[in-house]
Design an enzyme around this catalytic site. Structure first.
Site, PDB file in Angstrom:
ATOM      1  N   ASP A 165      -7.121   4.290  -4.351  1.00  0.00           N
ATOM      2  CA  ASP A 165      -7.752   4.144  -3.033  1.00  0.00           C
ATOM      3  C   ASP A 165      -8.343   5.524  -2.727  1.00  0.00           C
ATOM      4  O   ASP A 165      -8.607   6.285  -3.672  1.00  0.00           O
ATOM      5  CB  ASP A 165      -6.709   3.708  -1.977  1.00  0.00           C
ATOM      6  CG  ASP A 165      -7.343   3.229  -0.675  1.00  0.00           C
ATOM      7  OD1 ASP A 165      -7.823   2.084  -0.622  1.00  0.00           O
ATOM      8  OD2 ASP A 165      -7.393   4.008   0.309  1.00  0.00           O
ATOM      9  N   LYS A 224       0.866  -1.194   0.000  1.00  0.00           N
ATOM     10  CA  LYS A 224       0.000   0.000   0.000  1.00  0.00           C
ATOM     11  C   LYS A 224       0.894   1.232   0.000  1.00  0.00           C
ATOM     12  O   LYS A 224       2.009   1.177   0.513  1.00  0.00           O
ATOM     13  CB  LYS A 224      -0.865   0.020   1.266  1.00  0.00           C
ATOM     14  CG  LYS A 224      -2.091   0.888   1.151  1.00  0.00           C
ATOM     15  CD  LYS A 224      -3.242   0.104   0.564  1.00  0.00           C
ATOM     16  CE  LYS A 224      -4.453   0.961   0.291  1.00  0.00           C
ATOM     17  NZ  LYS A 224      -5.605   0.116  -0.064  1.00  0.00           N
TER      18      LYS A 224
HETATM   19  P1  NDP Z   1     -13.040   7.697  -2.455  1.00  0.00           P
HETATM   20  O1  NDP Z   1     -11.950   8.688  -2.325  1.00  0.00           O
HETATM   21  O2  NDP Z   1     -13.691   7.475  -3.753  1.00  0.00           O
HETATM   22  O3  NDP Z   1     -14.200   8.023  -1.401  1.00  0.00           O
HETATM   23  C1  NDP Z   1     -13.942   8.092  -0.040  1.00  0.00           C
HETATM   24  C2  NDP Z   1     -15.226   8.406   0.672  1.00  0.00           C
HETATM   25  O4  NDP Z   1     -15.032   8.239   2.067  1.00  0.00           O
HETATM   26  C3  NDP Z   1     -15.657   9.853   0.474  1.00  0.00           C
HETATM   27  O5  NDP Z   1     -17.046   9.925   0.581  1.00  0.00           O
HETATM   28  C4  NDP Z   1     -14.985  10.545   1.643  1.00  0.00           C
HETATM   29  O6  NDP Z   1     -15.597  11.750   2.029  1.00  0.00           O
HETATM   30  C5  NDP Z   1     -15.149   9.504   2.726  1.00  0.00           C
HETATM   31  N1  NDP Z   1     -14.063   9.653   3.699  1.00  0.00           N
HETATM   32  C6  NDP Z   1     -12.733   9.565   3.455  1.00  0.00           C
HETATM   33  N2  NDP Z   1     -12.038   9.789   4.573  1.00  0.00           N
HETATM   34  C7  NDP Z   1     -12.963  10.035   5.521  1.00  0.00           C
HETATM   35  C8  NDP Z   1     -12.869  10.336   6.897  1.00  0.00           C
HETATM   36  N3  NDP Z   1     -11.671  10.444   7.496  1.00  0.00           N
HETATM   37  N4  NDP Z   1     -14.032  10.508   7.578  1.00  0.00           N
HETATM   38  C9  NDP Z   1     -15.235  10.410   6.956  1.00  0.00           C
HETATM   39  N5  NDP Z   1     -15.383  10.133   5.649  1.00  0.00           N
HETATM   40  C10 NDP Z   1     -14.261   9.954   4.954  1.00  0.00           C
HETATM   41  O7  NDP Z   1     -12.427   6.333  -1.870  1.00  0.00           O
HETATM   42  P2  NDP Z   1     -12.952   4.840  -2.081  1.00  0.00           P
HETATM   43  O8  NDP Z   1     -14.416   4.808  -2.201  1.00  0.00           O
HETATM   44  O9  NDP Z   1     -12.119   4.228  -3.124  1.00  0.00           O
HETATM   45  O10 NDP Z   1     -12.497   4.175  -0.692  1.00  0.00           O
HETATM   46  C11 NDP Z   1     -13.369   4.054   0.431  1.00  0.00           C
HETATM   47  C12 NDP Z   1     -12.871   2.934   1.322  1.00  0.00           C
HETATM   48  O11 NDP Z   1     -12.862   1.707   0.583  1.00  0.00           O
HETATM   49  C13 NDP Z   1     -11.447   3.083   1.867  1.00  0.00           C
HETATM   50  O12 NDP Z   1     -11.382   2.502   3.149  1.00  0.00           O
HETATM   51  C14 NDP Z   1     -10.624   2.253   0.904  1.00  0.00           C
HETATM   52  O13 NDP Z   1      -9.414   1.817   1.482  1.00  0.00           O
HETATM   53  C15 NDP Z   1     -11.571   1.104   0.658  1.00  0.00           C
HETATM   54  N6  NDP Z   1     -11.339   0.292  -0.530  1.00  0.00           N
HETATM   55  C16 NDP Z   1     -11.289   0.862  -1.768  1.00  0.00           C
HETATM   56  C17 NDP Z   1     -11.100   0.076  -2.877  1.00  0.00           C
HETATM   57  C18 NDP Z   1     -11.135   0.627  -4.267  1.00  0.00           C
HETATM   58  O14 NDP Z   1     -11.075  -0.166  -5.209  1.00  0.00           O
HETATM   59  N7  NDP Z   1     -11.265   1.927  -4.469  1.00  0.00           N
HETATM   60  C19 NDP Z   1     -10.861  -1.368  -2.752  1.00  0.00           C
HETATM   61  C20 NDP Z   1     -11.030  -1.883  -1.422  1.00  0.00           C
HETATM   62  C21 NDP Z   1     -11.227  -1.059  -0.372  1.00  0.00           C
HETATM   63  P3  NDP Z   1     -14.932  13.157   1.640  1.00  0.00           P
HETATM   64  O15 NDP Z   1     -15.341  13.406   0.219  1.00  0.00           O
HETATM   65  O16 NDP Z   1     -15.511  14.131   2.606  1.00  0.00           O
HETATM   66  O17 NDP Z   1     -13.450  12.993   1.803  1.00  0.00           O
HETATM   67  O1  2IT Z   2      -7.876  -1.644  -0.560  1.00  0.00           O
HETATM   68  C1  2IT Z   2      -7.856  -2.132  -1.705  1.00  0.00           C
HETATM   69  O2  2IT Z   2      -8.009  -3.345  -1.901  1.00  0.00           O
HETATM   70  C2  2IT Z   2      -7.679  -1.222  -2.831  1.00  0.00           C
HETATM   71  N1  2IT Z   2      -7.621  -0.013  -2.634  1.00  0.00           N
HETATM   72  C3  2IT Z   2      -7.545  -1.776  -4.229  1.00  0.00           C
HETATM   73  C4  2IT Z   2      -6.142  -2.252  -4.462  1.00  0.00           C
HETATM   74  C5  2IT Z   2      -5.837  -2.667  -5.884  1.00  0.00           C
HETATM   75  O3  2IT Z   2      -4.664  -2.986  -6.098  1.00  0.00           O
HETATM   76  O4  2IT Z   2      -6.711  -2.676  -6.739  1.00  0.00           O
END
Ligand code: NDP
Ligand code: 2IT
Length: 451
Positions: free
Chosen positions: A170, A130
């Protein structure tokens, strides 16, 4: 006598805390895994004597670097960047890049540690890593984001490679940022290679990668409900976040006949008693991703909804809950509220959204509870499929990929049952995921000897 013979879970965790001072998120992630693994290892001397968990909980390396960039006003700005390469026993390091002001070494170490087990669960050959930076993309112009991404990659490029370490998106890193970073990698190395995933479809990306994490989390939820003979049809869902994972989870819930009541961001949550339909989800996607807006503006567009500033949505009664924003966003008290309000299933789209108290609450209540390393693995799984397509220099069809995603999520669900079935109709998905993920990595490490 092996040195670990007298080390119990508490002794092990004392060591982890001592070696990782001021890294609470990392310690929390290790504790959650160790609680299950110590039990599993009891009669498995080789894992003890070879110090396997101790080795997985020590990243192969942590690279930290300075990222300098110039803002639109001509000021020189300095951020810190990291790549944590946790473990490559079963494949190249693989895992996302996060840009958010809350990023620290502890946060990235916890994410890389979790990723190691998650990637093993997918059944694909990927190790765990990561990276990220404490850079805050909010309020920055596109040119500033581009300059930051280029500067970040100018250092990162020497540590990654299609067979070495393959980053992706992410929090704060989506298709646009991957484009800027891929462009800079290609420019520096003159090498067009599958070094990042989450790429655009025109330049080596895979169909359904964007949707995969949210969709996968809902497939996993549907698998859990099916063990009770239930479906998502007619169920109410509470979702946190409004980014990539949250909006696609919402979309799949709606497609499967459920009703989504909430979404959120760091400013608070919106509650729409009429349900957040596909049309409204499309509005949120455009508003948050393209206009970089705030979720509170939803209530101006859809006036029957209410906005709750500074609050998380866990107090809204629901059948199922999907935390899809960030770590430790669902605390012990929230877990108690959800259970008391009749919530029957929780599928984590985010990484470690539930704190240890909350995990213990869900386990004690014996509800259907999937930890992120199992339920959000769909994203990295399709990243793995993107790597395969890049190696083959081909693009697979959408239907093939949709089916592979479903199969992978069912496979993870089966692995959880295999190691987490507690009898009496209760499956401990946390335990199942931890043991299944650990076993694959551990057995590979045993094969390599002491390295
Ligand atoms: P995005 O940046 O697309 O969205 C993040 C969302 O979470 C936004 O709505 C953001 O709000 C909110 N957020 C972020 N930080 C905080 C915080 N400290 N407190 C409250 N709300 C918060 O990210 P993703 O949707 O990609 O990721 C969301 C989660 O999913 C993370 O934990 C990530 O690690 C996990 N994840 C993502 C994957 C992927 O493929 N993208 C894969 C597996 C897991 P705001 O706009 O206000 O910042
Ligand atoms: O937390 C996760 O699994 C991700 N942000 C996606 C990682 C990836 O390599 O697609």
């Amino acid at each position: 006598m092996a040195v670990t013979d007298h080390v119990d879970l508490n002794g092990f965790m004392e060591g982890v805390k001592k070696r990782n001072p001021h890294q609470p998120e990392f310690v929390q992630a290790v504790q959650e895994v160790a609680e299950d693994i110590f039990d599993f290892m009891q009669d498995k001397e080789e894992y003890h004597s070879q110090q396997i968990l101790r080795r997985i909980a020590e990243p192969d390396r942590v690279v930290s670097f300075r990222v300098c960039w110039e803002d639109d006003a001509g000021n020189i700005r300095v951020q810190r960047g990291w790549r944590v390469q946790n473990n490559n026993a079963i494949g190249p390091y693989k895992g996302g890049i996060r840009f958010h002001p809350s990023v620290t070494e502890s946060v990235l170490k916890f994410l890389a540690f979790e990723q190691t087990f998650k990637n093993a669960l997918t059944g694909l050959p990927m190790g765990g890593g990561k990276g990220g930076s404490n850079f805050n993309p909010k309020g920055k112009s596109v040119r500033e984001i581009m300059r930051f991404c280029q500067s970040f990659m100018t250092e990162l490029y020497r540590h990654i490679g299609a067979d070495i370490d393959v980053p992706a998106g992410d929090i704060g890193v989506g298709g646009r940022e991957i484009g800027f970073m891929f462009g800079q990698y290609k420019r520096i190395t003159n090498n067009f290679t599958g070094v990042l995933t989450g790429k655009g479809l025109e330049w080596g990306g895979s169909l359904i990668r964007t949707e995969a994490t949210g969709y996968g989390a809902v497939y996993f939820l549907a698998n859990m409900l099916a063990t009770k003979g239930e479906t998502l049809e007619g169920k109410t869902a509470v979702i946190s976040g409004s980014g990539n994972v949250a909006t696609h989870a919402a979309e799949k819930i709606v497609q499967l006949g459920g009703k989504v009541l909430t979404l959120s961001d760091s400013g608070g949550f919106i509650h729409d008693p009429d349900g957040i339909t596909q049309e409204k989800i499309d509005w949120v996607k455009t508003h948050k991703t393209h206009r970089r807006g705030r979720i509170e503006e939803y209530v101006a567009a859809f006036p029957r909804a209410t906005f709750h500033a500074g609050k998380t949505p866990w107090g809204v009664p629901c059948d199922v809950a999907l935390p899809c924003a960030t770590q430790n966003e669902l605390l012990g008290e929230d877990a108690k509220t959800l259970v008391a309000n009749g919530c029957r299933a929780v599928s984590e789209g985010a990484n470690m959204p539930t704190d240890l108290d909350g995990v213990h609450t869900f386990k004690a209540a014996k509800i259907l509870y999937a930890p992120g390393k199992a339920s959000n693995a769909g994203g990295v799984a399709v990243s793995g499929l993107e790597m395969s397509q890049n190696s083959e220099r081909r693009s697979w069809k959408e239907e093939e990929l949709q089916q592979m995603l479903k199969d992978i999520m069912s496979g993870i669900h089966n692995s959880c049952i295999r190691y987490g079935d507690q009898g009496g109709g209760y499956i401990d998905y946390v335990k199942g995921a931890n043991i299944a993920g650990f076993k694959k990595v551990a057995d590979a490490m045993l094969a390599f000897g002491v390295v």
